[in-house]
Design a protein around this motif. Structure first.
Motif, PDB file in Angstrom:
ATOM      1  N   THR A   1     -16.837 -35.614   5.068  1.00 57.40           N
ATOM      2  CA  THR A   1     -16.795 -36.461   3.879  1.00 57.40           C
ATOM      3  C   THR A   1     -15.946 -35.876   2.758  1.00 57.40           C
ATOM      4  OG1 THR A   1     -18.938 -37.390   4.422  1.00 57.40           O
ATOM      5  CG2 THR A   1     -18.206 -37.638   2.156  1.00 57.40           C
ATOM      6  N   LYS A   2     -16.193 -34.633   2.392  1.00 58.82           N
ATOM      7  CA  LYS A   2     -15.458 -34.035   1.274  1.00 58.82           C
ATOM      8  C   LYS A   2     -13.973 -33.911   1.582  1.00 58.82           C
ATOM      9  CE  LYS A   2     -19.308 -31.616  -0.772  1.00 58.82           C
ATOM     10  NZ  LYS A   2     -19.846 -30.357  -1.252  1.00 58.82           N
ATOM     11  N   LEU A   3     -13.652 -33.583   2.809  1.00 58.64           N
ATOM     12  CA  LEU A   3     -12.242 -33.460   3.184  1.00 58.64           C
ATOM     13  C   LEU A   3     -11.551 -34.813   3.231  1.00 58.64           C
ATOM     14  CD1 LEU A   3     -12.598 -30.732   5.944  1.00 58.64           C
ATOM     15  CD2 LEU A   3     -11.668 -30.438   3.643  1.00 58.64           C
ATOM     16  N   VAL A   4     -12.244 -35.831   3.698  1.00 58.89           N
ATOM     17  CA  VAL A   4     -11.668 -37.178   3.718  1.00 58.89           C
ATOM     18  C   VAL A   4     -11.471 -37.668   2.287  1.00 58.89           C
ATOM     19  CG1 VAL A   4     -12.056 -39.583   4.393  1.00 58.89           C
ATOM     20  CG2 VAL A   4     -12.535 -37.742   6.014  1.00 58.89           C
ATOM     21  N   ASP A   5     -12.446 -37.403   1.414  1.00 63.70           N
ATOM     22  CA  ASP A   5     -12.289 -37.765   0.000  1.00 63.70           C
ATOM     23  C   ASP A   5     -11.058 -37.091  -0.600  1.00 63.70           C
ATOM     24  OD1 ASP A   5     -14.528 -39.414  -0.012  1.00 63.70           O
ATOM     25  OD2 ASP A   5     -15.857 -37.879  -0.852  1.00 63.70           O
ATOM     26  N   ALA A   6     -10.876 -35.803  -0.290  1.00 62.92           N
ATOM     27  CA  ALA A   6      -9.708 -35.073  -0.796  1.00 62.92           C
ATOM     28  C   ALA A   6      -8.413 -35.667  -0.250  1.00 62.92           C
ATOM     29  CB  ALA A   6      -9.810 -33.592  -0.440  1.00 62.92           C
ATOM     30  N   LEU A   7      -8.421 -36.055   1.024  1.00 63.29           N
ATOM     31  CA  LEU A   7      -7.243 -36.686   1.620  1.00 63.29           C
ATOM     32  C   LEU A   7      -6.907 -37.984   0.894  1.00 63.29           C
ATOM     33  CD1 LEU A   7      -5.067 -37.039   3.844  1.00 63.29           C
ATOM     34  CD2 LEU A   7      -6.844 -38.181   5.201  1.00 63.29           C
ATOM     35  N   TYR A   8      -7.909 -38.822   0.665  1.00 66.92           N
ATOM     36  CA  TYR A   8      -7.674 -40.102  -0.007  1.00 66.92           C
ATOM     37  C   TYR A   8      -7.210 -39.896  -1.446  1.00 66.92           C
ATOM     38  CZ  TYR A   8      -9.778 -42.645   3.916  1.00 66.92           C
ATOM     39  OH  TYR A   8     -10.048 -43.186   5.146  1.00 66.92           O
ATOM     40  N   GLN A   9      -7.739 -38.895  -2.128  1.00 68.31           N
ATOM     41  CA  GLN A   9      -7.288 -38.609  -3.494  1.00 68.31           C
ATOM     42  C   GLN A   9      -5.835 -38.151  -3.490  1.00 68.31           C
ATOM     43  OE1 GLN A   9     -10.279 -35.832  -4.757  1.00 68.31           O
ATOM     44  NE2 GLN A   9     -11.731 -37.443  -5.296  1.00 68.31           N
ATOM     45  N   CYS A  10      -5.478 -37.348  -2.500  1.00 71.98           N
ATOM     46  CA  CYS A  10      -4.089 -36.909  -2.379  1.00 71.98           C
ATOM     47  C   CYS A  10      -3.189 -38.103  -2.091  1.00 71.98           C
ATOM     48  CB  CYS A  10      -3.963 -35.867  -1.272  1.00 71.98           C
ATOM     49  SG  CYS A  10      -2.285 -35.232  -1.049  1.00 71.98           S
ATOM     50  N   CYS A  11      -3.623 -38.975  -1.201  1.00 69.38           N
ATOM     51  CA  CYS A  11      -2.824 -40.162  -0.873  1.00 69.38           C
ATOM     52  C   CYS A  11      -2.646 -41.054  -2.097  1.00 69.38           C
ATOM     53  CB  CYS A  11      -3.478 -40.942   0.265  1.00 69.38           C
ATOM     54  SG  CYS A  11      -3.414 -40.083   1.863  1.00 69.38           S
ATOM     55  N   GLN A  12      -3.703 -41.204  -2.881  1.00 70.96           N
ATOM     56  CA  GLN A  12      -3.607 -42.003  -4.106  1.00 70.96           C
ATOM     57  C   GLN A  12      -2.566 -41.388  -5.042  1.00 70.96           C
ATOM     58  OE1 GLN A  12      -7.199 -42.210  -6.457  1.00 70.96           O
ATOM     59  NE2 GLN A  12      -6.461 -43.989  -7.581  1.00 70.96           N
ATOM     60  N   ALA A  13      -2.605 -40.081  -5.219  1.00 71.86           N
ATOM     61  CA  ALA A  13      -1.627 -39.401  -6.069  1.00 71.86           C
ATOM     62  C   ALA A  13      -0.219 -39.534  -5.484  1.00 71.86           C
ATOM     63  CB  ALA A  13      -2.004 -37.929  -6.229  1.00 71.86           C
ATOM     64  N   PHE A  14      -0.103 -39.467  -4.153  1.00 71.79           N
ATOM     65  CA  PHE A  14       1.186 -39.621  -3.484  1.00 71.79           C
ATOM     66  C   PHE A  14       1.801 -40.985  -3.817  1.00 71.79           C
ATOM     67  CE2 PHE A  14       3.469 -41.336   0.231  1.00 71.79           C
ATOM     68  CZ  PHE A  14       4.504 -40.417   0.340  1.00 71.79           C
ATOM     69  N   TYR A  15       0.994 -42.060  -3.717  1.00 70.57           N
ATOM     70  CA  TYR A  15       1.506 -43.398  -4.003  1.00 70.57           C
ATOM     71  C   TYR A  15       1.770 -43.602  -5.497  1.00 70.57           C
ATOM     72  CZ  TYR A  15       0.603 -44.710   0.827  1.00 70.57           C
ATOM     73  OH  TYR A  15       0.624 -44.789   2.198  1.00 70.57           O
ATOM     74  N   GLU A  16       0.954 -43.002  -6.344  1.00 66.33           N
ATOM     75  CA  GLU A  16       1.204 -43.104  -7.784  1.00 66.33           C
ATOM     76  C   GLU A  16       2.527 -42.432  -8.141  1.00 66.33           C
ATOM     77  OE1 GLU A  16      -2.284 -41.444  -9.636  1.00 66.33           O
ATOM     78  OE2 GLU A  16      -3.475 -43.244  -9.246  1.00 66.33           O
ATOM     79  N   ARG A  17       2.816 -41.336  -7.487  1.00 66.31           N
ATOM     80  CA  ARG A  17       4.039 -40.577  -7.762  1.00 66.31           C
ATOM     81  C   ARG A  17       5.269 -41.223  -7.142  1.00 66.31           C
ATOM     82  NH1 ARG A  17       3.888 -34.214  -6.949  1.00 66.31           N
ATOM     83  NH2 ARG A  17       2.602 -34.510  -8.794  1.00 66.31           N
ATOM     84  N   ASN A  18       5.129 -41.780  -5.933  1.00 67.45           N
ATOM     85  CA  ASN A  18       6.291 -42.244  -5.172  1.00 67.45           C
ATOM     86  C   ASN A  18       6.384 -43.752  -4.998  1.00 67.45           C
ATOM     87  OD1 ASN A  18       7.342 -39.532  -4.321  1.00 67.45           O
ATOM     88  ND2 ASN A  18       5.287 -39.423  -3.457  1.00 67.45           N
ATOM     89  N   GLY A  19       5.365 -44.484  -5.433  1.00 68.32           N
ATOM     90  CA  GLY A  19       5.368 -45.942  -5.306  1.00 68.32           C
ATOM     91  C   GLY A  19       4.752 -46.398  -3.986  1.00 68.32           C
TER      92      GLY A  19
END
Length: 80
Positions: free
Chosen positions: A36-54
Motif C-alpha cells: 500500500t505505502k509503496l503504491v501510494d508513493a508510486l501514484y504520488q510520483c506519477c501525479q507529480a510527473f504529469y503535473e511537471r510534464n503534462g
C-alpha cells in the motif's frame, strides 16, 4: 523534506517513477494490500510527473493520467 528529495529522485530515475512498488507487487503476486505505502508513493510520483510534464507525457511506470486520477480518488475513498 526527505520525501520531497525521494520524489525528485524518483522523477529523475529512468524510467521515471519506478520505485520499489513494482518489485513489491511482483514479489507479492500483485497484491496491492501488501504494498500500500509503496503504491501510494508510486501514484504520488506519477501525479507529480504529469503535473511537471503534462498529460501527454508517458512513462511505463505510470497509468494514463485519467486512470491515475481515478485510482487516486478511489484510494482516498478507501476503494482499492
Amino acid at each position: 523534506m526527505s520525501w520531497l528529495m525521494g520524489l525528485e529522485q524518483d522523477l529523475r530515475s529512468n524510467p521515471p517513477c519506478h520505485p520499489q512498488a513494482v518489485y513489491c507487487l511482483t514479489k507479492n503476486g500483485y497484491n496491492e494490500a501488501k504494498c500500500t505505502k509503496l503504491v501510494d508513493a508510486l501514484y504520488q510520483c506519477c501525479q507529480a510527473f504529469y503535473e511537471r510534464n503534462g498529460d501527454g507525457a508517458t512513462t511505463v511506470s505510470c497509468p494514463k493520467p485519467n486512470l491515475l486520477r481515478l485510482k487516486m480518488e478511489q484510494r482516498k475513498a478507501g476503494i482499492q
